[in-house]
Design an enzyme around this catalytic site. Structure first.
Site, PDB file in Angstrom:
ATOM      1  N   HIS A 106       0.521  -0.701   0.103  1.00  0.00           N
ATOM      2  CA  HIS A 106       0.378  -0.050  -0.070  1.00  0.00           C
ATOM      3  C   HIS A 106       0.831   1.469   0.082  1.00  0.00           C
ATOM      4  O   HIS A 106       0.570   2.463  -1.037  1.00  0.00           O
ATOM      5  CB  HIS A 106      -1.052  -0.061   1.197  1.00  0.00           C
ATOM      6  N   ASP A 144      -4.682   7.065   1.752  1.00  0.00           N
ATOM      7  CA  ASP A 144      -5.504   5.454   1.544  1.00  0.00           C
ATOM      8  C   ASP A 144      -6.657   5.607   1.684  1.00  0.00           C
ATOM      9  O   ASP A 144      -7.160   5.508   2.837  1.00  0.00           O
ATOM     10  CB  ASP A 144      -4.483   4.170   2.040  1.00  0.00           C
ATOM     11  N   ASN A 199      -1.096  -5.132  -8.149  1.00  0.00           N
ATOM     12  CA  ASN A 199       0.169  -4.161  -8.573  1.00  0.00           C
ATOM     13  C   ASN A 199       0.549  -5.584  -9.551  1.00  0.00           C
ATOM     14  O   ASN A 199       1.094  -5.253 -10.530  1.00  0.00           O
ATOM     15  CB  ASN A 199       0.821  -4.365  -7.314  1.00  0.00           C
ATOM     16  N   ASP A 251      -9.132  -8.605  -2.457  1.00  0.00           N
ATOM     17  CA  ASP A 251      -9.842  -8.310  -3.474  1.00  0.00           C
ATOM     18  C   ASP A 251      -9.213  -9.505  -4.935  1.00  0.00           C
ATOM     19  O   ASP A 251      -9.940  -9.622  -6.080  1.00  0.00           O
ATOM     20  CB  ASP A 251      -9.214  -6.515  -4.252  1.00  0.00           C
TER      21      ASP A 251
HETATM   22  N1  UDP Z   1       7.153  -8.030  -5.410  1.00  0.00           N
HETATM   23  C1  UDP Z   1       8.328  -8.411  -6.090  1.00  0.00           C
HETATM   24  N2  UDP Z   1       9.461  -9.084  -5.752  1.00  0.00           N
HETATM   25  C2  UDP Z   1       8.477 -10.045  -4.857  1.00  0.00           C
HETATM   26  C3  UDP Z   1       7.028 -10.087  -4.290  1.00  0.00           C
HETATM   27  C4  UDP Z   1       6.736  -9.180  -5.112  1.00  0.00           C
HETATM   28  O1  UDP Z   1       8.682  -7.293  -6.538  1.00  0.00           O
HETATM   29  O2  UDP Z   1       8.788 -11.038  -4.608  1.00  0.00           O
HETATM   30  C5  UDP Z   1       6.684  -6.269  -5.702  1.00  0.00           C
HETATM   31  C6  UDP Z   1       5.270  -7.025  -6.834  1.00  0.00           C
HETATM   32  O3  UDP Z   1       6.410  -6.785  -8.202  1.00  0.00           O
HETATM   33  C7  UDP Z   1       4.532  -5.984  -6.845  1.00  0.00           C
HETATM   34  C8  UDP Z   1       4.835  -6.138  -5.601  1.00  0.00           C
HETATM   35  O4  UDP Z   1       5.518  -6.872  -4.646  1.00  0.00           O
HETATM   36  O5  UDP Z   1       5.004  -4.409  -6.814  1.00  0.00           O
HETATM   37  C9  UDP Z   1       3.089  -7.652  -4.808  1.00  0.00           C
HETATM   38  O6  UDP Z   1       1.908  -6.233  -4.637  1.00  0.00           O
HETATM   39  P1  UDP Z   1       0.151  -6.629  -5.102  1.00  0.00           P
HETATM   40  O7  UDP Z   1      -0.128  -5.666  -5.306  1.00  0.00           O
HETATM   41  O8  UDP Z   1       0.957  -7.764  -6.403  1.00  0.00           O
HETATM   42  O9  UDP Z   1       0.677  -7.865  -3.606  1.00  0.00           O
HETATM   43  P2  UDP Z   1       0.348  -7.883  -2.440  1.00  0.00           P
HETATM   44  O10 UDP Z   1       1.946  -7.822  -1.645  1.00  0.00           O
HETATM   45  O11 UDP Z   1      -0.455  -6.272  -1.673  1.00  0.00           O
HETATM   46  O12 UDP Z   1      -0.596  -8.670  -1.794  1.00  0.00           O
END
Ligand code: UDP
Length: 450
Positions: free
Chosen positions: A19, A115, A354, A374
């Site tokens: 976030h 946020d 993301n 989501d």
């Molecule tokens: N990410 C990354 N490397 C990793 C795991 C995650 O760079 O090994 C980044 C990914 O590129 C994205 C974010 O972490 O920008 C994950 O965001 P997302 O909204 O997909 O999932 P959340 O972490 O909120 O569940």
């Protein structure tokens, strides 16, 4: 605090999951555009450390100033407990934080950016007579589901824990959400309990939405016009300004590759590798991780897996040794760069927003295993609406299902073509007359103008 001219923008981040960094990306854009404004960025020290602590000074405009709010208790158990505990006292924490900097000087504040989860900022902004711009960390459909929580609860008279057997019924009474099935709804909207801190916060978030001067997000209008139009007709003004992979230069540390993932990928054939990641907060249960590993092994597909150290023990015995020549794991990967590497042919994902956007922007189709929040709606969009991926059957990895999905993605060119077409729309959206460019200008009028 010499001048009383309103030239401060107060920013408040939700300090968990992915976030704070995307919010920072939004704020950085306006901070560069309006160097005479000060942007005070409030979050917990842990979250601020992850945004500001590891960045090179060139990443941080001088007019963005981090401030820590109380982290609250630290928890060693499930991360959910820490999040819930924070939510319980977050109104007080943020109000105290802002008060400690602006107490008696709140006339300096010209705008709030937060946020969307921080619904109470609508009251703070109203009391000062200044606008509130909210940042939604997901896409328009999940926002719509939260905005329509009361309508959904009234239209589907089920208790908060009784959807058994009705998961596949469509949500056709909410315009723009007719493709969504009851079982796709985020937890706490209809099922999963209405009383948890998270469910209560999301309910209030939905109710506060019309009070935001605008709600921005990491998306682009062409991805979901009907939902955006309908929200607008209900006084929810969404101004997507993404995809961030094109509109914001990412923090440089997000691109670092300390484990050598990209060097490994350089040695693989084009469009041959499966990239696996379930984001920062989600992990399928141990038996599914084992099934996924078995499917990868048997299929012979090369893979690169973002796998936290404590999960390695959940893989089948000897799996890493047996797949050493065509498999690579690392506890953290530079995901955006990995997805853009020409060796990557499929993304096995939890469908965090993301991740979905990054996959679209890299032109990579997805195998979806949503976990919570989501992610089920995002998965429905990827598989059924945009046709750029597939969902594992019943939302559960088995060895056979993993192999079937991999085979499908590598043999169906159509998915790759469709994801490429979406990427084309995204590029247009950020061009000179594109929808995201126009939305950024409208947001700048609210945030930056005197
Ligand atoms: N990410 C990354 N490397 C990793 C795991 C995650 O760079 O090994 C980044 C990914 O590129 C994205 C974010 O972490 O920008 C994950 O965001 P997302 O909204 O997909 O999932 P959340 O972490 O909120 O569940």
């Amino acid at each position: 605090m010499a001048s009383m001219k309103p030239n401060h923008v107060v920013v408040m981040a939700f300090p968990y999951g992915t976030h704070a960094i995307p919010l920072f990306n939004v704020v950085r854009r306006f901070a560069i555009q309006a160097p005479s404004l000060t942007f005070s960025f409030f979050s917990t020290s842990k979250s601020n450390q992850s945004v500001f602590g590891t960045s090179s000074p060139n990443d941080i405009p001088r007019n963005i100033k981090p401030y820590n709010v109380d982290d609250g208790e630290s928890f060693t158990g499930h991360p959910k407990n820490e999040v819930f505990s924070f939510i319980k006292s977050m109104v007080e924490k943020f109000k105290n934080g802002v008060d400690s900097v602006y107490g008696g000087h709140d006339k300096m504040i010209k705008c709030f950016i937060s946020d969307t989860f921080l619904y109470f900022v609508s009251d703070m902004a109203d009391q000062m007579g200044v606008p509130w711009v909210s940042f939604w960390a997901g896409g328009p459909c999940s926002l719509s589901a939260h905005f329509h929580t009361d309508l959904i609860r009234l239209s589907i008279p089920l208790g908060p824990n009784e959807i058994e057997g009705r998961e596949e019924e469509p949500m056709d009474f909410v315009p723009g959400l007719s493709f969504v099935k009851i079982g796709d709804l985020p937890d706490g909207v209809l099922f999963g309990g209405w009383e948890s801190e998270l469910a209560v916060m999301l309910h209030k978030t939905g109710l506060a939405l019309p009070r935001a001067a605008a709600t921005t997000m990491n998306s682009f209008a062409e991805l979901d016009l009907p939902t955006l139009e309908y929200l607008k007709s209900e006084s929810v003004k969404c101004l997507p300004m993404g995809p961030f992979t094109l509109t914001s230069q990412n923090l440089s540390h997000a691109h670092d590759d300390p484990h050598g993932c990209l060097t490994w990928l350089d040695k693989q054939n084009p469009t041959s590798v499966a990239y696996i990641s379930f984001g920062t907060m989600s992990t399928p249960p141990p038996h599914e991780l084992a099934a996924l590993a078995e499917g990868l092994e048997e299929s012979g597909v090369p893979f690169i897996w973002s796998l936290k150290d404590h999960l390695v023990s959940q893989l089948p015995n000897g799996f890493l040794e047996r797949t050493r020549n065509r498999g690579f794991t690392a506890p953290w990967t530079p995901q955006e760069r990995i997805l853009k590497h020409n060796a990557v042919g499929v993304f096995v994902t939890h469908c965090g927003w993301n991740s979905v956007m990054e996959s679209i922007m890299a032109g990579v189709p997805m195998i979806c295993r949503p976990c919570f929040g989501d992610q089920r709606i995002n998965c429905r969009l990827v598989s059924d609406v945009w046709g750029i991926g597939t969902r594992v059957k019943d939302g559960v990895f088995t060895k056979d299902e993993t192999m079937k999905c991999l085979d499908m993605i590598f043999s169906e060119e159509k998915l790759r073509e469709k994801v490429g077409a979406l990427r084309g729309f995204a590029k247009h959206a950020v061009g000179p007359n594109g929808s995201s460019t126009k939305n950024v200008n409208t947001l700048a009028e609210i945030v930056c103008k005197d």
